[in-house]
Structure formats: C-alpha cells, structure tokens
Design an enzyme around this catalytic site. Sequence first.
Site, mmCIF file in Angstrom:
data_model
loop_
_atom_site.group_PDB
_atom_site.id
_atom_site.type_symbol
_atom_site.label_atom_id
_atom_site.label_comp_id
_atom_site.label_asym_id
_atom_site.label_seq_id
_atom_site.Cartn_x
_atom_site.Cartn_y
_atom_site.Cartn_z
ATOM 1 N N LYS A 1 62.226 83.227 41.714
ATOM 2 C CA LYS A 1 61.525 83.615 42.951
ATOM 3 C C LYS A 1 62.499 84.092 44.028
ATOM 4 O O LYS A 1 62.255 85.073 44.713
ATOM 5 C CB LYS A 1 60.691 82.434 43.475
ATOM 6 N N THR B 1 65.445 85.375 43.589
ATOM 7 C CA THR B 1 65.994 86.663 43.166
ATOM 8 C C THR B 1 65.002 87.786 43.438
ATOM 9 O O THR B 1 65.380 88.868 43.910
ATOM 10 C CB THR B 1 66.342 86.621 41.666
ATOM 11 N N ARG C 1 64.968 79.463 52.151
ATOM 12 C CA ARG C 1 65.345 78.082 52.460
ATOM 13 C C ARG C 1 66.851 77.890 52.281
ATOM 14 O O ARG C 1 67.469 78.562 51.461
ATOM 15 C CB ARG C 1 64.607 77.103 51.539
ATOM 16 N N LYS D 1 71.132 72.324 39.102
ATOM 17 C CA LYS D 1 70.405 73.562 39.369
ATOM 18 C C LYS D 1 71.297 74.678 39.906
ATOM 19 O O LYS D 1 71.049 75.855 39.687
ATOM 20 C CB LYS D 1 69.270 73.284 40.364
ATOM 21 N N ALA E 1 60.261 70.312 48.087
ATOM 22 C CA ALA E 1 59.022 70.997 47.702
ATOM 23 C C ALA E 1 58.011 70.065 47.039
ATOM 24 O O ALA E 1 56.909 70.490 46.723
ATOM 25 C CB ALA E 1 59.342 72.161 46.772
ATOM 26 N N PHE F 1 58.493 76.128 43.992
ATOM 27 C CA PHE F 1 57.762 75.810 42.755
ATOM 28 C C PHE F 1 56.626 76.799 42.485
ATOM 29 O O PHE F 1 56.625 77.915 42.989
ATOM 30 C CB PHE F 1 57.257 74.367 42.776
ATOM 31 N N PHE G 1 64.062 89.872 31.539
ATOM 32 C CA PHE G 1 65.349 89.466 30.968
ATOM 33 C C PHE G 1 65.703 90.418 29.835
ATOM 34 O O PHE G 1 64.826 91.073 29.255
ATOM 35 C CB PHE G 1 65.291 88.036 30.439
ATOM 36 N N TRP H 1 67.770 91.950 39.076
ATOM 37 C CA TRP H 1 68.923 91.090 38.752
ATOM 38 C C TRP H 1 70.095 91.931 38.234
ATOM 39 O O TRP H 1 71.239 91.693 38.592
ATOM 40 C CB TRP H 1 68.508 90.040 37.710
#
Length: 894
Positions: A345, A347, A369, A380, A599, A630, A718, A747
């Site tokens: 999200k 990205t 955020r 993460k 979140a 999320f 991807f 990306w």
Amino acid sequence: KVTENAKNSLASLKRENPRLEPTLAIIQARNDQLVQEANKNFAKEIGLRVIHICLPEGSTKDEIVSEILRLNEDPNVQGLALDLPESLYSSKVLNAVKPEKDVDGLSSVNLGCLVHGDVNDCLVPPTVCAVMELLEDVGGKKVLLVGARGAEGAALQSVLRCEGATVLSCHWKSPQLQSELGHADAVVFGSTKPDDVPVSWVKPGATIIHCTHGLPSEKHNCGQQNNPAAEKTVGSLAVAMRMQNMVKNMERWIHSQQYRKWDLHCLKLQPLSPVPSDIEISRAQSPKAVDVLAKEIGLLTDEIEIYGQTKAKVRLSLLERLKDQPDGKYVLVAGITPTPLGEGKSTVTVGLVQALTAHLNINSFACLRQPSQGPTFGVKGGAAGGGYAQVIPMEEFNLHLTGDIHAITAANNLLAAAIDARILHENTQSDKSLYNRLVPVVNGLRGFSPIQLARLRRLGINKTDPETLTEEEISRFVRLDIDPSTITWQRVVDTNDRFLRKITVGQANTEKGFVRQAQFDIAVASEIMAILALTTSLQDMKDRLGKMVVANDQKGEPVTAEDLGVTGALAVLMKDAIKPTLMQTLEGTPVFVHAGPFANIAHGNSSVLADKIALKLVGEKGFVVTEAGFGADIGMEKFFNIKCRASGLVPSVVVLVATVRALKMHGGGPNVTAGAPLKKEYTEENLQLVADGCCNLQKQIQITQLFGVPVVVALNVFKTDSPAEVDLVCKIAKESGAFDAVPCNHWSAGGRGAIKLAQAVEKAANQKNSFKYLYSLELPIVEKIRIIAQKVYGAQDIELSPVAQSQVDRYTRQGFGNLPICMAKTHLSLSHQPERKGVPTGFILPISDVRASIGAGFIYPLVGTMSTMPGLPTRPCFYDIDLDPITEQVKGLF
C-alpha cells in the site's frame, strides 16, 4: 497627496482583510525626536501601527543586527525600517533585514531588483521617492549627485537613469566639483554641504535637493539675487514615502499569503534492472533541499522549521492563511486482506503521487504514517515504500525522523508516572498534608493553578481562595481515590520487547509496598499517538489530552489526565509533534509524514492535520493520497467511521491494492511466512488459484461500496506474475463493481509505472460521490459493533464476554456511548481467526473485552486476544543494519 493615497489604499486592504493589523517597526539609534514624531503622525493618519525601538546612541552594528533579527521573526511585524547614524548603514546591517520586511528598500536583494529594472518586485527607497517627486520631470536633464554614497546613492542613480536623466556623481573634495555644479540642471546633496562650497557655484535656475537626515524647513530660496535656485529638502516627504512603502509592503504581504501555483521541479529517475535494494536506490538519488521544495509548493519561509537538509516541520498557521482556498481531491489507499509480507500500500501511495505530479503535471501530496522503530528493527522493516516508489532519504524516514514518537513516549510515561505517584502520596498522607503540598504557600501567598481551578469547577466548588475551602471540599479536591485494579494507562517504549508485556512496578523499598502488576505497550499503541492523528488544532489536542481516562476511582467514576493536573505539561511535550513533517519522493514530489497509530487497537491512519494542510496546498484540482493500515475491513472502515468524522473531510476515491500472491493465498495456496521462500504456487502461473482467491477482492470492493465511494483496484505486479493472471484479476475486479482495475509497475519503474492508475483515479474522482457513514453514533455500543461485524466482516453475529458486557454498561453509564467504534482484530483474515482466508461466513465474532480511548474519541472492542507489544523474532532485522564509521552511512535498512 502621498498620505491620502496611502490612506485610501490601506483602508481598501483592511476592508478586504478585516483582521489586518499592519505594524511597522522602526529601529532608532540616534536622538531625533522630530523624525520620531513625524513617523508617528504620518502612520496614525494613514492607519498604520508604528513601534519605535529606541536603542542608545553608540549602539554597535552587532547590537543593531541582533534587534533586526528579533523583529524579522516577529509574525506581528510586517515592515521594518532603520533610523541610524550614517556610520551604521553598512551592508551587514542593511542585509540583516528580511527582504520581505524591508520598507526602506536598502537590502541588496531589493537593490538588485531595482538596478535590473524589476520595479514590480522591489520598493524604491523613501528618500529616492521623495527626490523624484521634488525633481518632477527629469527626462533629458543632467543631474549631479554630490556626497550621495552607499545603498541610497546607488538606488538614486539607478532610478534617475531609468527616468532618462544623465547622472553624474562626485564627492565634496572633487577638483571638478565647481565645473560640474555649473553645468547640472539639478543637484542632489546626499550629505551636508560644507561651508567652503558656495551656492553660487550652482547653475542659475537649477534645482537643489538636500537628502540629509532631519526635518528642516521644506523649501527656501538661496537668497542670492543672481542665482534664484530653489533649494528643497526631502524632509517629511521622505517620511510620508516610507509610510507609502509600508502600505505597498502590506499589499505584497497579503499577496504572498494567498495560494500560489506550484513551481515544482521534479527529479529524474533512471531505473535499473535488476532493481537494487531500497536503500541503494534512495542513496543514488540526490534530494532537493527541503526549503527549496517548500517554496516550490507555496509554503512561506516562516511556515517551516527545518530539520537538517531534507526534513521540515510545517506550522499549523498555514491552515488559517489558506482557509478560503478550496480543497483538492481526497484519495484513500486501502488493500485486500494481506499476507504477512504486506501487499505494497505504501509503495502504491508513493507511486501514485509520483505518477500524478512528475508525469501528469497534477499537484499531489502523499500523506504517510511514521514507522515505529519496533518493526524497523524487528521483522517488517521500514515503511517508506520500496523500489522506485519510496520516500527519501529512507534511512531518515525510518529512524527517529523529527522525534515525534519520542515526544509521545515522554508524554505517555509522564502521565504513567503521575498516576502511580498520586496513588502513593494519597495512601501515605492526610488530607491536610496533601492539600498543603498540592497548594503550597509561595512567597507568603497560596493560590490555585489554572488546572486546579478547573478541577474545583468540575467538582462544583466555585471558590478561588484556597483558605476558604471546607474540610469536606479539601478532601474531595485532594483525593482522586484511584482504584489500582482499573488502571488502563500503560508505560510505552518504541522497541519490540516481549518481556515487558507483563511486569510489576513499585518493588523498591521507597514505594512502601505499593506493588502492582502492569505492562509496557509499544509507543505507537499509546492513546496520545491516536490523539495526534485525529486532532485538528493545538487547542483540540490539549482538550483531548485532558479527557484521556486513565483509571476509575473507588466509586467507578473515570479519572482523567486533567484530574491529575498534567494536561498542560503533556501539551508542552507535544507542541512540536503536532506539526506534520515535510519530505519528498524519489521524483521530488512532496510528502507529509505524520503520526503512526497502531492499526489494531487504534485507527491506523496518518494525521488529520497533514491531510488538511495538504488539501489546501494542492489546490482545487490537486490530489491528496493517504494510506490506511491493513486491509479495507480494518484500516478503511476506521478511516471512514473515525477519521472522516473527526476531520469532516469527504473522500473522493478509494484505491484498493491487491497482489496475485495474496489472491492465490485466499484461493487456497499454502501459508506465506515472512523470511521463508515462497512456494511454487506463488512463483508459477495458476489461474485457478487466482480466480478462487478473487473472492476476497470482491468482498473488499463490496465493503468500499457500503460507504458510497468509487473504488479503483491497483494490482501491484510482481515479476513472477503472468500476463494471464494479471488480466484475470483486472477483469474480475471490474465485473465486481470497481470503477477500474489497473496493473502497476511503480516498484520497478517509479511514477511512470503508475500512470494508468493515476489516470483512472483522476477519472474516478470526477464521478458522483455519495459518501455515507456505516452507522449512527446515537446507536448503542453493542449495536454499532454488530453492524461492523455483520456488514464488513461477514459475521453471523457477535458474542460479548461478561467482562466486555460490563465494560459496555460502564462506558454507557459514564456517558461515552456515542463514540465511534475502533475494532481491534487480526488483519490476516476478515474473521477473528488469522488462518481463515478468502471470505469466511457464518462465524460468531467473539468480543473478549471493550476498552475506551476517550481522549482520542473512540471505543475499542477486542476481538480475541490482541498484543500491544510485539516481540522480536529469532533473527531480527538488526542483524543486517550497520553504520559505516568513515562515511556515517547507514546500511541494511529495507
């Protein structure tokens, strides 16, 4: 005439800007009462406010500069002028004045514009204006300047030449002085004429103008019959011209306050294949200086506080300045139920704004955020986006930033310390002792602090004299009677530390046996973080901080931060954290980084203030893209029902992020585990798995439609995704009600890879919007929980534990029943069971407990068990993070 024109112009400005209070500050370092009185009288007649700063004669240049710098930063002063001895008019002093406040027009910036003929961008010095007024038409005439030196002399020469005069300049000791005076049509004396220079040298009929300081008689004849040359002095005319310049300065100041079109210079990207690591990509790009970026997007110099080269805090005063500016379009990026790896999200958010601004030339802002240090060093990693769609410098984004989380930690733990200290003192002191310590005698006087007076009013005690309280009133005032078993306020730290999940406090002998069980939460789980994200002003934040409920008293009534007397101190610790932080993307487009609420137990969205400021800055046709934590069932639902209620903002579009990988998992693919290689089902084409998993995407689209907002699906592609899989997802998404579905390659390609997404979002934003909340706040707490469970999660019903039900009853009795609901639930499934993928149905949603963040303004039910302190894995990210001691470069962040 000059005064009347200035008076009328200022009156017109005040009519259009009723709250305008134009103030001119004049620094004097010489004793000249006539000039001071003239300044005051002219200013009063025109309608200006004048402040005279009278420094002692003999003040040094450094002392003058120090005073100038102070006034430069005073927002209540719009103009600055100098009345100094000749010896103090140096470039050091003149250039200390901010160009935008330079009423006398003698700074190098102003003179540079004047010399280059950019008259609209500068002010002509008042003395020069007065000379030109007295000379009237100078075209074709020969004007001699004698003793006119420095900035004023240079300005006078420039303006005279611009008006067509032939200008010569010489000093009093020049051998050619008599000859030049005899040929000049007009003579301007820049300093006092020596007695050994007779007026008879001046050409008969020539005009003589004196520019010396002071206010002698305005006009007089030389008194020589053979040379009736008119002598004039700029005198009070120069003072009037100064006031006229101040009015012009106000016009410029008002114009500068208005919205300005962006003049953004984007940074070029040259994507490499294979794509390097995030930190290598970030380091390969040279970001713009943040003050340059701020100017490009219309921020004023006094609206930013710079932190280093690439970060700046933005002051909230901008909202007042641009209050009449229409908002741009408001875009939310949400997602399907993710794998533990996340679906991109952040990205997508960054890629979308890069596409909008750097490639489609549409003003846009990303609002993200701030990442917690816990996940950054845990498993993460950071949250700056990734690949060629990220915020730079990414190491600064992910580490400390501007210290907001540290401020929250300090404020949170101050309140925690206040709770335990108050319990100890109440347990070990009498009412009288407590009262004498809480309201001490200082310098023979005893008085209540403002926060204590507020507590007395809440108790119904309308007294202000500490000596007049009765024993019963003193007891009620000093005793909070906190029930330790009801304390909900925990200490926090911004590190994943599982061994702080349950602790005991008070074990030192000094605490006299008052031991209790407590815990640490991660800093971003603090209610203060949730407040930071939802507040709309400094006053609103202070009010919310005061309302935070930390425990109940022995009678079951709530005890707040305001009761503990700590509200003001918390606001002081948070005064800088409330300002959003400005950064940039890889392509040089603006980003606000602000707040990072958990979140799960909070709403998981960046701040209302960042969104509001960004919406003003982008302009009516611009876009603000913000991200919800999320999946859409958690982050988006909370964004709409909690954040939009707090802000009053209406979303234009939802971008729903999906990946083939996550859809295959929902279609029955094997478990996806962070740090473990993906199974072949995820790296090879499997159309059936994708088709089966699209049920989760369809459900999330339906959830979005509950709120009446158009949805665009962004398929984050991807390299292992086949064209057939990508086409299948987009086809199903559009058939399921999405306005559009677009594959994205941001990306690997940056903003260029999200151009189609940006175009789809722009079209969707022009669709009819029928935004609505999911439930009414007037409904009972349990009913609001049930609506979310059934309509959003797909549950058959809810089941409250006895503890949860008793908490609902208590909050309702205490008057908190009309708050929105913030569900604390796993993000890995639409249900409460992380292992249930796809679209679970027929389940009963268990509510194990119900808690409240009264300051933030929501009730949060706990679905199952919810950890507020993550733990470190066996191999945390910190194994790969290092610092080069020579270059000081950070390595290993991702």
